[in-house]
Design a protein around this motif. Structure first.
Motif, mmCIF file in Angstrom:
data_model
loop_
_atom_site.group_PDB
_atom_site.id
_atom_site.type_symbol
_atom_site.label_atom_id
_atom_site.label_comp_id
_atom_site.label_asym_id
_atom_site.label_seq_id
_atom_site.Cartn_x
_atom_site.Cartn_y
_atom_site.Cartn_z
ATOM 1 N N UNK A 29 0.921 -1.286 0.066
ATOM 2 C CA UNK A 29 -0.010 0.110 -0.150
ATOM 3 C C UNK A 29 0.894 1.240 -0.022
ATOM 4 N N UNK A 30 1.887 1.476 0.722
ATOM 5 C CA UNK A 30 2.810 2.402 0.811
ATOM 6 C C UNK A 30 3.525 2.649 -0.407
ATOM 7 N N UNK A 31 3.839 1.492 -1.147
ATOM 8 C CA UNK A 31 4.432 1.650 -2.749
ATOM 9 C C UNK A 31 3.279 2.392 -3.423
ATOM 10 N N UNK A 32 2.197 1.638 -3.351
ATOM 11 C CA UNK A 32 1.140 2.284 -4.372
ATOM 12 C C UNK A 32 1.090 3.722 -4.266
ATOM 13 N N UNK A 33 0.765 4.207 -3.070
ATOM 14 C CA UNK A 33 0.639 5.474 -2.817
ATOM 15 C C UNK A 33 1.738 6.119 -3.340
ATOM 16 N N UNK A 34 3.002 5.833 -3.152
ATOM 17 C CA UNK A 34 4.200 6.751 -3.469
ATOM 18 C C UNK A 34 4.118 6.753 -5.105
ATOM 19 N N UNK A 35 3.709 5.427 -5.605
ATOM 20 C CA UNK A 35 3.734 5.224 -7.117
ATOM 21 C C UNK A 35 2.749 6.293 -7.829
ATOM 22 N N UNK A 36 1.612 6.446 -7.063
ATOM 23 C CA UNK A 36 0.670 7.334 -7.474
ATOM 24 C C UNK A 36 0.854 8.557 -7.472
ATOM 25 N N UNK A 37 1.262 9.208 -6.269
ATOM 26 C CA UNK A 37 1.366 10.656 -5.921
ATOM 27 C C UNK A 37 2.683 11.348 -6.200
ATOM 28 N N UNK A 38 3.810 10.443 -6.690
ATOM 29 C CA UNK A 38 4.998 10.982 -6.887
ATOM 30 C C UNK A 38 5.006 12.166 -7.946
ATOM 31 N N UNK A 55 8.857 -3.866 -22.830
ATOM 32 C CA UNK A 55 7.331 -3.664 -22.636
ATOM 33 C C UNK A 55 7.235 -2.755 -21.523
ATOM 34 N N UNK A 56 6.126 -1.819 -21.821
ATOM 35 C CA UNK A 56 5.804 -0.991 -20.611
ATOM 36 C C UNK A 56 4.662 -1.599 -19.974
ATOM 37 N N UNK A 57 4.862 -1.989 -18.494
ATOM 38 C CA UNK A 57 3.578 -2.933 -17.904
ATOM 39 C C UNK A 57 2.880 -2.109 -17.072
ATOM 40 N N UNK A 58 3.521 -0.671 -16.389
ATOM 41 C CA UNK A 58 2.722 -0.043 -15.577
ATOM 42 C C UNK A 58 3.475 1.322 -15.484
ATOM 43 N N UNK A 59 2.866 2.463 -15.328
ATOM 44 C CA UNK A 59 3.244 3.964 -15.209
ATOM 45 C C UNK A 59 2.401 4.663 -14.466
ATOM 46 N N UNK A 60 2.940 5.811 -13.828
ATOM 47 C CA UNK A 60 1.986 6.466 -13.203
ATOM 48 C C UNK A 60 1.366 7.763 -13.984
ATOM 49 N N UNK A 61 0.493 8.361 -13.426
ATOM 50 C CA UNK A 61 -0.150 9.444 -14.414
ATOM 51 C C UNK A 61 0.887 10.406 -14.595
ATOM 52 N N UNK A 62 1.790 10.943 -13.873
ATOM 53 C CA UNK A 62 3.052 11.819 -14.124
ATOM 54 C C UNK A 62 3.741 11.444 -15.496
ATOM 55 N N UNK A 63 4.105 10.124 -15.470
ATOM 56 C CA UNK A 63 4.831 9.673 -16.423
ATOM 57 C C UNK A 63 4.192 9.751 -17.814
ATOM 58 N N UNK A 64 2.836 9.516 -17.848
ATOM 59 C CA UNK A 64 2.061 9.686 -19.050
ATOM 60 C C UNK A 64 1.818 11.214 -19.399
ATOM 61 N N UNK A 65 1.631 12.059 -18.378
ATOM 62 C CA UNK A 65 1.772 13.462 -18.764
ATOM 63 C C UNK A 65 3.094 13.909 -19.329
ATOM 64 N N UNK A 66 4.182 13.442 -18.973
ATOM 65 C CA UNK A 66 5.439 13.948 -19.502
ATOM 66 C C UNK A 66 5.530 13.149 -20.874
ATOM 67 N N UNK A 67 4.891 12.095 -21.143
ATOM 68 C CA UNK A 67 5.266 11.298 -22.408
ATOM 69 C C UNK A 67 4.051 12.003 -23.366
ATOM 70 N N UNK A 68 3.085 12.785 -23.111
ATOM 71 C CA UNK A 68 1.862 13.442 -23.743
ATOM 72 C C UNK A 68 1.017 12.268 -24.150
#
Length: 83
Positions: A29-38, A55-68
């Motif tokens: 749960x700590x890892x998930x929270x850090x991953x999501x709000x970093x 292959x990309x298997x997971x990313x947070x929203x910030x990564x997606x934002x930076x990738x456009x």
């Protein structure tokens, strides 16, 4: 007497397993929270021995934002090196 001793050991082992399981879920749960709000973009890739085949298997929203792109789009694409 031996049966009581064995029962006590089994109960102790069960308690240790329960404590370990609780610790695992707390850490997850700590890892998930850090991953999501970093603030940083975080991505997890599945590596492959062939060049260009990771292959990309997971990313947070910030990564997606930076990738456009959206997170869903990135995960659907999977292999960012081929696209």
């Amino acid at each position: 007497m031996i049966i009581i001793s064995l029962l006590i050991r089994l109960i102790a082992i069960g308690s240790i397993d329960l404590i370990a399981e609780e610790a695992y879920y707390e850490a997850a749960e700590k890892f998930r929270l850090i991953f999501e709000v970093a603030f940083d973009g975080i991505s997890i890739f599945e590596e492959n021995y062939e060049p260009g085949k990771r292959r990309l298997v997971e990313c947070n929203e910030r990564y997606a934002e930076l990738a456009g792109r959206s997170k869903e789009e990135l995960l659907k694409i999977g292999n960012l090196e081929e696209k």
